[in-house]
Design a protein around this motif. Structure first.
Motif, PDB file in Angstrom:
ATOM      1  N   LEU A 123       3.784   0.051  -1.281  1.00 26.66           N
ATOM      2  CA  LEU A 123       2.867   1.145  -0.957  1.00 26.66           C
ATOM      3  C   LEU A 123       1.440   0.625  -0.815  1.00 26.66           C
ATOM      4  CD1 LEU A 123       4.141   4.094  -3.187  1.00 26.66           C
ATOM      5  CD2 LEU A 123       4.821   3.426  -0.879  1.00 26.66           C
ATOM      6  N   ALA A 124       1.052  -0.281  -1.720  1.00 27.55           N
ATOM      7  CA  ALA A 124      -0.289  -0.856  -1.633  1.00 27.55           C
ATOM      8  C   ALA A 124      -0.457  -1.635  -0.327  1.00 27.55           C
ATOM      9  CB  ALA A 124      -0.542  -1.766  -2.835  1.00 27.55           C
ATOM     10  N   ARG A 125       0.607  -2.316   0.072  1.00 29.12           N
ATOM     11  CA  ARG A 125       0.544  -3.075   1.323  1.00 29.12           C
ATOM     12  C   ARG A 125       0.421  -2.147   2.513  1.00 29.12           C
ATOM     13  NH1 ARG A 125       5.453  -6.918   3.604  1.00 29.12           N
ATOM     14  NH2 ARG A 125       4.417  -7.616   5.501  1.00 29.12           N
ATOM     15  N   VAL A 126       1.122  -1.013   2.475  1.00 31.61           N
ATOM     16  CA  VAL A 126       1.034  -0.054   3.572  1.00 31.61           C
ATOM     17  C   VAL A 126      -0.387   0.471   3.708  1.00 31.61           C
ATOM     18  CG1 VAL A 126       1.754   2.244   4.324  1.00 31.61           C
ATOM     19  CG2 VAL A 126       3.455   0.627   3.490  1.00 31.61           C
ATOM     20  N   VAL A 127      -1.001   0.816   2.591  1.00 26.94           N
ATOM     21  CA  VAL A 127      -2.373   1.327   2.625  1.00 26.94           C
ATOM     22  C   VAL A 127      -3.334   0.255   3.108  1.00 26.94           C
ATOM     23  CG1 VAL A 127      -4.242   2.241   1.204  1.00 26.94           C
ATOM     24  CG2 VAL A 127      -1.897   3.006   0.817  1.00 26.94           C
ATOM     25  N   THR A 168      -2.666  -2.463   5.027  1.00 26.27           N
ATOM     26  CA  THR A 168      -2.465  -2.857   6.425  1.00 26.27           C
ATOM     27  C   THR A 168      -2.431  -1.661   7.374  1.00 26.27           C
ATOM     28  OG1 THR A 168      -0.053  -2.794   6.176  1.00 26.27           O
ATOM     29  CG2 THR A 168      -1.166  -4.876   5.679  1.00 26.27           C
ATOM     30  N   ARG A 169      -2.379  -0.447   6.794  1.00 25.15           N
ATOM     31  CA  ARG A 169      -2.282   0.777   7.599  1.00 25.15           C
ATOM     32  C   ARG A 169      -1.059   0.725   8.512  1.00 25.15           C
ATOM     33  NH1 ARG A 169      -6.744   3.749   7.106  1.00 25.15           N
ATOM     34  NH2 ARG A 169      -6.239   4.986   8.956  1.00 25.15           N
ATOM     35  N   SER A 170       0.036   0.201   7.960  1.00 29.52           N
ATOM     36  CA  SER A 170       1.288   0.088   8.700  1.00 29.52           C
ATOM     37  C   SER A 170       2.447   0.353   7.749  1.00 29.52           C
ATOM     38  CB  SER A 170       1.430  -1.311   9.307  1.00 29.52           C
ATOM     39  OG  SER A 170       2.744  -1.506   9.805  1.00 29.52           O
ATOM     40  N   THR A 171       3.425   1.150   8.210  1.00 27.89           N
ATOM     41  CA  THR A 171       4.609   1.464   7.403  1.00 27.89           C
ATOM     42  C   THR A 171       5.801   0.575   7.762  1.00 27.89           C
ATOM     43  OG1 THR A 171       5.249   3.193   8.986  1.00 27.89           O
ATOM     44  CG2 THR A 171       3.939   3.875   7.078  1.00 27.89           C
ATOM     45  N   LEU A 231       3.539  10.225   7.292  1.00 29.09           N
ATOM     46  CA  LEU A 231       2.754  11.240   8.001  1.00 29.09           C
ATOM     47  C   LEU A 231       1.389  10.704   8.406  1.00 29.09           C
ATOM     48  CD1 LEU A 231       3.549  14.456   5.908  1.00 29.09           C
ATOM     49  CD2 LEU A 231       4.409  13.865   8.191  1.00 29.09           C
ATOM     50  N   ILE A 232       0.805   9.872   7.542  1.00 32.16           N
ATOM     51  CA  ILE A 232      -0.533   9.358   7.818  1.00 32.16           C
ATOM     52  C   ILE A 232      -0.506   8.239   8.845  1.00 32.16           C
ATOM     53  CG2 ILE A 232      -2.517   8.164   6.810  1.00 32.16           C
ATOM     54  CD1 ILE A 232      -1.933   9.613   4.187  1.00 32.16           C
ATOM     55  N   PHE A 233       0.403   7.269   8.638  1.00 37.07           N
ATOM     56  CA  PHE A 233       0.403   6.066   9.476  1.00 37.07           C
ATOM     57  C   PHE A 233       1.518   6.044  10.517  1.00 37.07           C
ATOM     58  CE2 PHE A 233      -1.332   4.664   5.290  1.00 37.07           C
ATOM     59  CZ  PHE A 233      -2.647   4.487   5.721  1.00 37.07           C
ATOM     60  N   GLY A 234       2.434   7.016  10.465  1.00 38.57           N
ATOM     61  CA  GLY A 234       3.513   7.072  11.428  1.00 38.57           C
ATOM     62  C   GLY A 234       4.667   6.149  11.088  1.00 38.57           C
ATOM     63  N   CYS A 235       5.801   6.334  11.766  1.00 43.63           N
ATOM     64  CA  CYS A 235       6.967   5.478  11.559  1.00 43.63           C
ATOM     65  C   CYS A 235       6.796   4.180  12.350  1.00 43.63           C
ATOM     66  CB  CYS A 235       8.243   6.194  12.014  1.00 43.63           C
ATOM     67  SG  CYS A 235       8.678   7.617  10.989  1.00 43.63           S
ATOM     68  N   PRO A 236       7.427   3.090  11.892  1.00 42.61           N
ATOM     69  CA  PRO A 236       7.251   1.804  12.574  1.00 42.61           C
ATOM     70  C   PRO A 236       7.595   1.849  14.058  1.00 42.61           C
ATOM     71  CG  PRO A 236       8.336   1.491  10.465  1.00 42.61           C
ATOM     72  CD  PRO A 236       8.244   2.966  10.685  1.00 42.61           C
ATOM     73  N   GLY A 237       8.736   2.445  14.406  1.00 41.93           N
ATOM     74  CA  GLY A 237       9.148   2.476  15.803  1.00 41.93           C
ATOM     75  C   GLY A 237       8.227   3.293  16.678  1.00 41.93           C
TER      76      GLY A 237
END
Length: 206
Positions: free
Chosen positions: A126-130, A132-135, A184-190
């Motif tokens: 989760l910290a990495r997602v925040v 890098t702003r990537s899920t 919801l914030i950063f969207g799905c990877p695809g």
């Protein structure tokens, strides 16, 4: 590491369910999880490359040690079953019913600890997602399955009035909700042209 955690966690709850005489769904579903985790861990040990293979063997030894501990700790309680009212003082200290109820309490606490470790282990993701702003490091199907599983067990625990069941699973629902918020914030990877991560967790997963 996830396979070992699944095997140990499910093994604890299988023993807990046997003592409570909760054959379905507690024992039945966790037997499947325990066997699946042990099988996947065995496959991983067989095909992993050094030095990961050595670590995998250590994990397998740890799972086997946990199984021996549970067998020795709860063998009597599992055979007799724990009375539901013993934790409310329905028996005298030192009696076998109280001993069995204490074994059930210990297993309940171990199960809660195992669940918390499983839910907390991907916090670095989760910290990495925040950061890098990537899920891309979160698998949507795994997040959705975790939310559904935790919701079902949380509802079952509430119906049974067992805090050891509903407590950690409510925490699992919260964690899954946090993952959903990140989608919801950063969207799905695809959806953003990012490759989906092949693993459940982030850095350091085995």
């Amino acid at each position: 590491l996830p396979f070992a955690c699944i095997a140990i966690n499910c093994l604890i709850w299988v023993t807990y369910g046997i003592i409570k005489r909760d054959w379905v769904p507690m024992v039945a579903s966790n037997c499947v999880g325990c066997c699946s985790g042990a099988y996947c861990l065995g496959v991983f040990v067989r095909y992993a490359k050094p030095p990961v293979k050595t670590f995998a063997r250590q994990l397998r030894a740890g799972v086997m040690g946990a199984a021996v501990f549970l067998l020795l700790h709860a063998r009597g309680a599992a055979w007799r079953g724990a009375p539901a009212l013993s934790r409310e003082g329905a028996c005298a200290p030192g009696d076998l019913p109280c001993y069995d109820a204490e074994a059930l309490e210990v297993l309940g606490r171990l199960g809660v600890a195992a669940c918390i470790i499983m839910f907390a282990s991907p916090l670095s993701t989760l910290a990495r997602v925040v950061r890098t702003r990537s899920t891309a490091s979160i698998v949507p199907a795994v997040a959705a399955t975790s939310a559904a599983c935790s919701s079902c067990w949380g509802a079952y625990g509430l119906l049974e009035g067992d805090i050891y069941i509903w407590g950690p699973n409510i925490a699992g629902v919260v964690f899954s909700f946090a993952q959903g918020v990140l989608f919801l914030i950063f969207g799905c990877p695809g959806a953003r042209g990012e490759p989906a991560s092949p693993t459940k967790g982030g850095d350091g997963d085995v």
